[in-house]
Write an enzyme that holds these catalytic residues in place. Structure first.
Site, short mmCIF file in Angstrom:
data_model
loop_
_atom_site.label_atom_id
_atom_site.label_comp_id
_atom_site.label_asym_id
_atom_site.label_seq_id
_atom_site.Cartn_x
_atom_site.Cartn_y
_atom_site.Cartn_z
N SER A 133 0.83 -1.24 0.13
CA SER A 133 0.14 0.03 -0.05
C SER A 133 0.86 1.41 -0.01
O SER A 133 0.28 2.36 -0.16
CB SER A 133 -0.95 0.03 1.24
OG SER A 133 -0.04 0.25 2.35
N TYR A 163 15.94 -4.38 13.76
CA TYR A 163 15.72 -4.17 12.22
C TYR A 163 16.69 -5.05 11.50
O TYR A 163 16.52 -5.97 10.62
CB TYR A 163 15.84 -2.88 11.66
CG TYR A 163 15.29 -2.79 10.23
CD1 TYR A 163 14.15 -2.72 9.78
CD2 TYR A 163 16.39 -2.39 9.40
CE1 TYR A 163 13.66 -2.82 8.53
CE2 TYR A 163 15.87 -2.52 8.21
CZ TYR A 163 14.54 -2.78 7.58
OH TYR A 163 14.24 -2.63 6.45
N SER A 174 14.39 -7.96 1.78
CA SER A 174 15.42 -7.93 2.85
C SER A 174 15.87 -6.43 3.17
O SER A 174 15.20 -5.41 2.90
CB SER A 174 16.56 -8.81 2.73
OG SER A 174 17.30 -8.88 3.86
N LYS A 204 16.22 -8.91 9.47
CA LYS A 204 16.52 -8.87 8.04
C LYS A 204 17.58 -9.97 7.90
O LYS A 204 17.58 -10.80 6.92
CB LYS A 204 16.97 -7.54 7.24
CG LYS A 204 15.94 -6.56 7.33
CD LYS A 204 14.72 -7.04 6.60
CE LYS A 204 13.69 -6.00 6.35
NZ LYS A 204 12.40 -6.19 5.56
#
Length: 259
Positions: free
Chosen positions: A10, A139, A125, A143
């Site tokens: 989105s 974070y 990623s 990943k």
């Protein structure tokens, strides 16, 4: 007409990728919590942290199209802050969205691709999965986890002709920067925190366009024999090369100097 599903489509990279695939003639399904239909893009409400939502969304696409050619796992979120002051709630939230969300949606699509003995799964990623940045520990960890999961899945699905690969974007100018959740506790103990986050956000806002990432993802989906890892942009290709050539101790000294 091929069918593509993308999570987190989105906004940002996801939206640009959904639009690019639609322009190239794909039937695109965009899965997110707050999306809407667009020309050539069908929205399905889906929270990737909920396995039942993921299964229901995949079943709907199969009912309507009969096949899924490409799955792009893109949904993600960011949290910045010092490890010491990151709460368990924040930690579990980012892993639920970034890692387990990718697991949930891929597990939902695997039975169909395996039976068809075809398909492509692409995980969005980050270069932070190669070079972890201070005050972005969780974070980066999420990943790193995606990369490990994807590479194991790549071998598991190879006998079924299902291709699995990762896209590792560098700095990209999107709304992701403004949406990042910031934990600024510990600035006394860690005086570099605010400067490091500001430096990173400045790099993002001067980064590539999301459309550049979308073009590479499309090439990944279209190639018959994709590589395991991709990135976009000369300097980011250079970073990946340096990761292979430069000792990790030196690499992280450089990162420490930068941030």
């Amino acid at each position: 007409m091929k069918t593509m599903i993308i999570t987190g489509g989105s906004s940002g990279i996801g939206k640009a990728t959904a639009e690019y695939f639609a322009d190239k003639g794909y039937k695109v399904y965009e899965l997110s919590r707050h999306g809407v239909d667009h020309v050539g893009i069908r929205h399905i409400d889906c929270d990737v942290t909920n396995p039942q939502d993921c299964s229901a969304a995949i079943e709907q696409v199969i009912d309507e199209q009969g096949v899924i050619d490409v799955l792009i796992s893109n949904a993600g979120m960011g949290i910045s802050g010092a490890v010491e002051f990151t709460t368990q709630k924040e930690l579990h939230r980012i892993m639920d969205v970034n890692f387990f969300g990718a697991v949930n949606i891929s597990q939902a699509v695997l039975p169909y691709m395996r039976k068809e003995r075809s398909g492509s799964i692409i995980f969005v990623s980050s270069l932070m999965a190669v070079f972890a940045i201070p005050f972005q520990a969780f974070y980066s960890a999420s990943k790193f986890a995606i990369n490990g999961y994807a590479m194991a899945l790549r071998n598991e699905m190879a006998p079924f002709n299902v291709k699995v690969s990762c896209m590792l974007p560098g700095d990209v100018k999107t709304g992701f920067t403004g949406a990042r959740e910031k934990n600024e506790k510990g600035t006394v103990e860690y005086p570099a925190l605010l400067k490091a986050v500001k430096t990173m956000e400045n790099d993002e806002q001067n980064g590539m366009k999301p459309e550049d990432i979308a073009k590479t993802i499309f090439k990944m989906a279209e190639t018959s024999c994709p590589m395991a890892m991709y990135t976009t942009g000369f300097k980011y290709h250079l970073f990946l090369l340096l990761n292979k050539l430069v000792p990790q101790t030196l690499a992280y000294k450089i990162i420490s100097f930068m941030y």
